[in-house]
Design a protein around this motif. Structure first.
Motif, PDB file in Angstrom:
ATOM      1  N   THR A 182      43.499  31.939  37.630  1.00  0.00           N
ATOM      2  CA  THR A 182      44.071  31.815  38.833  1.00  0.00           C
ATOM      3  C   THR A 182      45.337  32.715  38.954  1.00  0.00           C
ATOM      4  N   GLY A 183      45.834  32.894  40.210  1.00  0.00           N
ATOM      5  CA  GLY A 183      47.264  33.192  40.246  1.00  0.00           C
ATOM      6  C   GLY A 183      48.258  32.127  40.098  1.00  0.00           C
ATOM      7  N   PRO A 184      49.458  32.356  40.637  1.00  0.00           N
ATOM      8  CA  PRO A 184      50.450  31.426  40.331  1.00  0.00           C
ATOM      9  C   PRO A 184      50.327  30.226  41.414  1.00  0.00           C
ATOM     10  N   ARG A 185      50.593  29.183  40.773  1.00  0.00           N
ATOM     11  CA  ARG A 185      50.476  27.569  41.561  1.00  0.00           C
ATOM     12  C   ARG A 185      51.283  27.858  43.006  1.00  0.00           C
ATOM     13  N   GLY A 186      50.703  27.395  43.816  1.00  0.00           N
ATOM     14  CA  GLY A 186      51.378  27.182  45.037  1.00  0.00           C
ATOM     15  C   GLY A 186      51.270  28.622  46.305  1.00  0.00           C
ATOM     16  N   LEU A 187      50.549  29.625  45.814  1.00  0.00           N
ATOM     17  CA  LEU A 187      50.143  30.594  46.500  1.00  0.00           C
ATOM     18  C   LEU A 187      48.772  30.371  47.253  1.00  0.00           C
ATOM     19  N   THR A 188      48.789  30.419  48.462  1.00  0.00           N
ATOM     20  CA  THR A 188      47.612  29.902  49.350  1.00  0.00           C
ATOM     21  C   THR A 188      46.630  31.189  49.114  1.00  0.00           C
ATOM     22  N   ALA A 189      46.788  32.235  48.809  1.00  0.00           N
ATOM     23  CA  ALA A 189      45.805  33.220  48.377  1.00  0.00           C
ATOM     24  C   ALA A 189      45.104  32.903  47.288  1.00  0.00           C
ATOM     25  N   SER A 190      45.844  32.528  46.215  1.00  0.00           N
ATOM     26  CA  SER A 190      45.169  32.070  44.929  1.00  0.00           C
ATOM     27  C   SER A 190      44.261  30.717  45.111  1.00  0.00           C
ATOM     28  N   MET A 191      44.870  29.912  45.718  1.00  0.00           N
ATOM     29  CA  MET A 191      44.385  28.519  45.960  1.00  0.00           C
ATOM     30  C   MET A 191      42.923  28.833  46.647  1.00  0.00           C
ATOM     31  N   ASP A 192      42.862  29.450  47.820  1.00  0.00           N
ATOM     32  CA  ASP A 192      41.713  29.685  48.436  1.00  0.00           C
ATOM     33  C   ASP A 192      40.541  30.496  47.735  1.00  0.00           C
ATOM     34  N   ARG A 193      40.940  31.214  46.670  1.00  0.00           N
ATOM     35  CA  ARG A 193      40.001  31.919  45.936  1.00  0.00           C
ATOM     36  C   ARG A 193      39.752  31.041  44.940  1.00  0.00           C
ATOM     37  N   VAL A 194      40.334  30.315  44.435  1.00  0.00           N
ATOM     38  CA  VAL A 194      39.772  28.942  43.469  1.00  0.00           C
ATOM     39  C   VAL A 194      38.975  28.135  44.142  1.00  0.00           C
ATOM     40  N   ALA A 195      39.331  27.705  45.566  1.00  0.00           N
ATOM     41  CA  ALA A 195      38.468  26.918  46.446  1.00  0.00           C
ATOM     42  C   ALA A 195      37.239  27.453  46.603  1.00  0.00           C
ATOM     43  N   GLY A 196      37.010  28.814  46.772  1.00  0.00           N
ATOM     44  CA  GLY A 196      35.836  29.427  46.669  1.00  0.00           C
ATOM     45  C   GLY A 196      34.781  29.264  45.488  1.00  0.00           C
ATOM     46  N   TYR A 197      35.656  29.455  44.538  1.00  0.00           N
ATOM     47  CA  TYR A 197      34.864  29.457  43.172  1.00  0.00           C
ATOM     48  C   TYR A 197      34.565  27.940  43.015  1.00  0.00           C
ATOM     49  N   ARG A 198      35.171  26.972  43.211  1.00  0.00           N
ATOM     50  CA  ARG A 198      34.598  25.648  43.299  1.00  0.00           C
ATOM     51  C   ARG A 198      33.456  25.342  44.037  1.00  0.00           C
ATOM     52  N   GLN A 199      33.697  25.775  45.144  1.00  0.00           N
ATOM     53  CA  GLN A 199      32.490  25.522  46.209  1.00  0.00           C
ATOM     54  C   GLN A 199      31.397  26.356  45.991  1.00  0.00           C
ATOM     55  N   ALA A 200      31.098  27.469  45.266  1.00  0.00           N
ATOM     56  CA  ALA A 200      30.102  28.105  44.769  1.00  0.00           C
ATOM     57  C   ALA A 200      29.545  27.191  43.547  1.00  0.00           C
ATOM     58  N   LEU A 201      30.168  26.872  42.624  1.00  0.00           N
ATOM     59  CA  LEU A 201      29.927  26.103  41.745  1.00  0.00           C
ATOM     60  C   LEU A 201      28.884  24.599  42.124  1.00  0.00           C
ATOM     61  N   SER A 202      29.753  24.013  43.136  1.00  0.00           N
ATOM     62  CA  SER A 202      29.369  22.790  43.734  1.00  0.00           C
ATOM     63  C   SER A 202      27.751  23.380  44.416  1.00  0.00           C
ATOM     64  N   GLU A 203      27.764  24.178  45.101  1.00  0.00           N
ATOM     65  CA  GLU A 203      26.582  24.245  45.707  1.00  0.00           C
ATOM     66  C   GLU A 203      25.496  24.685  45.129  1.00  0.00           C
ATOM     67  N   ALA A 204      25.942  25.462  43.817  1.00  0.00           N
ATOM     68  CA  ALA A 204      24.754  25.553  42.554  1.00  0.00           C
ATOM     69  C   ALA A 204      24.467  24.305  41.879  1.00  0.00           C
ATOM     70  N   ASP A 205      24.947  23.311  42.309  1.00  0.00           N
ATOM     71  CA  ASP A 205      24.998  22.055  41.331  1.00  0.00           C
ATOM     72  C   ASP A 205      25.370  22.442  40.004  1.00  0.00           C
ATOM     73  N   LEU A 206      26.382  22.940  39.658  1.00  0.00           N
ATOM     74  CA  LEU A 206      26.707  23.386  38.199  1.00  0.00           C
ATOM     75  C   LEU A 206      28.167  22.418  38.280  1.00  0.00           C
ATOM     76  N   PRO A 207      28.200  21.915  37.038  1.00  0.00           N
ATOM     77  CA  PRO A 207      29.379  20.878  36.625  1.00  0.00           C
ATOM     78  C   PRO A 207      30.605  21.965  36.598  1.00  0.00           C
ATOM     79  N   LEU A 208      31.952  21.205  37.284  1.00  0.00           N
ATOM     80  CA  LEU A 208      33.056  21.920  37.383  1.00  0.00           C
ATOM     81  C   LEU A 208      34.001  21.618  36.007  1.00  0.00           C
ATOM     82  N   ASP A 209      34.291  22.461  34.932  1.00  0.00           N
ATOM     83  CA  ASP A 209      35.065  22.182  33.793  1.00  0.00           C
ATOM     84  C   ASP A 209      36.346  22.520  34.031  1.00  0.00           C
ATOM     85  N   GLU A 210      37.189  21.678  33.994  1.00  0.00           N
ATOM     86  CA  GLU A 210      38.610  22.087  34.486  1.00  0.00           C
ATOM     87  C   GLU A 210      39.177  22.942  33.040  1.00  0.00           C
ATOM     88  N   ASN A 211      38.679  23.022  31.843  1.00  0.00           N
ATOM     89  CA  ASN A 211      38.887  23.759  30.746  1.00  0.00           C
ATOM     90  C   ASN A 211      38.966  25.153  30.971  1.00  0.00           C
TER      91      ASN A 211
END
Length: 338
Positions: A184-213
Motif C-alpha cells: 500500500t501507499g502511506p496511511r491516510g491517503l484516500t487514493a491508496s486506501m481506495d486501491r486497497v479497498a478494491g484489492y479486498r473487494q476482489a478477494l471477497s468476491e472470489a471467496d478468497l481469505p484475506l490475510d492481513e500478513n
C-alpha cells in the motif's frame, strides 16, 4: 524605454486602443491588432506585467503543490497542466511538499502571499484538520488532484482507484493466484486506501481469505517496494503474486525478487499502478493499472480556467477511468512451489 503613448503614435491609433489590446479588455479589429503588434515590435515595447496585474486583480500565475516532484506520475500530470495553462497565458509556480505537512502549509502561505490566481493541490496524506482549515480559508480557486481531502468542498479530479485496485487483483485471481500480497501507499491517503479497498473487494468476491500478513504499508517509493517485497517473500508460504499500489514500488518488488532468485513472472507475478514511462521499459515490462495523466492535467487546467471566469460555480468532481494494461510481469500461477 518605450511607453504606450509611443506605441500609439507609431501605430497611428489611440492610447485607449493600445490599452485594450494589451489588457484584452475590449475586442479590437484585426487591422488595429496588426498595427499595434508591429509598433510594439519595432519599439521593443514590454508591457508592465505588475501594473497590469494590479489593474486586473490577476497575476496570471497558478500555484501547484505536489508531494513528490521526482515521482514520474506527478511530473507528467504537472507537465500536462503547465502546457495547457501556458497556452492560456498563465505561468506556473511549483512547490514540492516532499510529503511533509509543514512544507505543504508553508507553500500555501508563500503562494497566497505571491497572489497566485488559483491553487492546484495534491495532498500529502494524513493531513488532519490543520490543512483542511488552511484550504477552506483560501479565497482563490482550489482544485485537488488524485487525492481527496475530506471536508474540503472544492473541485477535484481523480480516477477510479477502487476499480483499479479491483481490476489488478481480479487479473491475478484469473491467472490462478490465491495468495496475493498488497503493497500500500502511506496511511491516510484516500487514493491508496481506495486501491486497497478494491484489492479486498476482489478477494471477497472470489471467496478468497484475506490475510492481513500479506498487506505491507509502503510510501510509494522504490525502497518501500523493495523492503516490503523482501519481507513478504520470506513468508511461508510466500505469496505467488504482489499488487503494488504504484509503479515505483512495483519496480522495487522486481529488484527484491531478482536478488532472492525468484523469477518474474514464472515464479512471482507483479502488478503496479500509474503506468509511468518506466513501466513499459522495465525488463520484463510491467503489468499495471494506467491512469490517464495527460487527461487529468487537461481537465484540471480547463476547470481552473472556468473558475477564473466564474468563481461562483458549484464544486465539480471529475472521476476518470483507469485501465488494466497487461504486459510481461504476470503469468499463470504454478500449481506447486518450493
Amino acid at each position: 524605454m518605450a511607453t504606450m503613448r509611443d506605441v500609439a503614435e507609431k501605430a497611428g491609433v489611440s492610447i485607449t486602443s493600445v490599452s485594450h489590446f494589451i489588457n484584452n479588455t475590449r475586442p479590437i479589429s484585426d487591422s488595429l491588432k496588426e498595427q499595434i503588434e508591429l509598433a510594439m515590435t519595432d519599439l521593443d515595447f514590454q508591457p508592465n506585467a505588475l501594473a497590469r496585474s494590479l489593474r486586473l486583480k490577476q497575476t496570471k500565475s497558478v500555484g501547484i503543490i505536489v508531494p513528490d516532484s521526482a515521482n514520474p506520475f506527478f511530473a507528467n500530470v504537472t507537465r500536462s497542466i503547465e502546457k495547457a495553462l501556458f497556452a492560456n497565458q498563465y505561468n506556473v509556480i511549483l512547490g514540492n511538499s516532499d510529503g511533509d505537512l509543514d512544507r505543504a502549509l508553508l507553500y500555501l502561505k508563500v503562494m497566497t502571499e505571491r497572489q497566485v490566481d488559483g491553487l492546484i493541490f495534491i495532498d500529502v496524506g494524513a493531513s488532519g484538520d490543520v490543512l483542511n482549515a488552511a484550504l477552506r480559508s483560501l479565497n482563490i480557486p482550489v482544485i485537488l488532484i488524485d487525492r481527496i481531502v475530506p471536508g474540503v468542498e472544492v473541485d477535484y479530479v481523480t480516477v477510479t482507484n477502487i476499480r483499479g485496485g479491483f481490476d489488478a487483483t481480479q487479473h491475478l485471481i484469473s491467472l490462478g493466484h490465491r495468495r496475493i500480497a498488497c503493497l500500500t501507499g502511506p496511511r491516510g491517503l484516500t487514493a491508496s486506501m481506495d486501491r486497497v479497498a478494491g484489492y479486498r473487494q476482489a478477494l471477497s468476491e472470489a471467496d478468497l481469505p484475506l490475510d492481513e500478513n500479506l498487506i505491507y504499508t509502503g510510501d510509494f517509493q522504490f525502497e518501500s517496494g523493495y523492503d516490503g517485497a523482501r519481507q513478504l517473500l520470506n513468508l511461508s508460504p510466500r505469496p505467488t503474486a504482489i499488487f503494488a499500489c504504484n509503479d515505483l514500488m512495483a519496480v522495487g518488488v522486481m529488484r527484491a525478487a531478482a536478488e532472492l532468485g525468484i523469477v518474474v513472472p514464472s515464479e512471482l507475478s507483479v502488478v503496479g499502478f500509474d503506468d509511468i514511462p518506466l513501466a513499459k521499459f522495465s525488463a520484463p515490462a510491467l503489468t499495471t493499472i494506467a491512469q490517464p495523466t495527460e487527461q487529468i492535467g487537461i481537465l484540471t487546467a480547463n476547470r481552473f480556467l472556468k473558475r477564473m471566469q466564474n468563481q461562483d460555480l458549484p464544486p465539480e468532481q471529475q472521476i476518470l477511468e483507469t485501465e488494466l494494461l497487461i504486459r510481461q510481469t504476470t503469468a499463470p500461477a504454478l500449481t506447486k512451489r518450493g
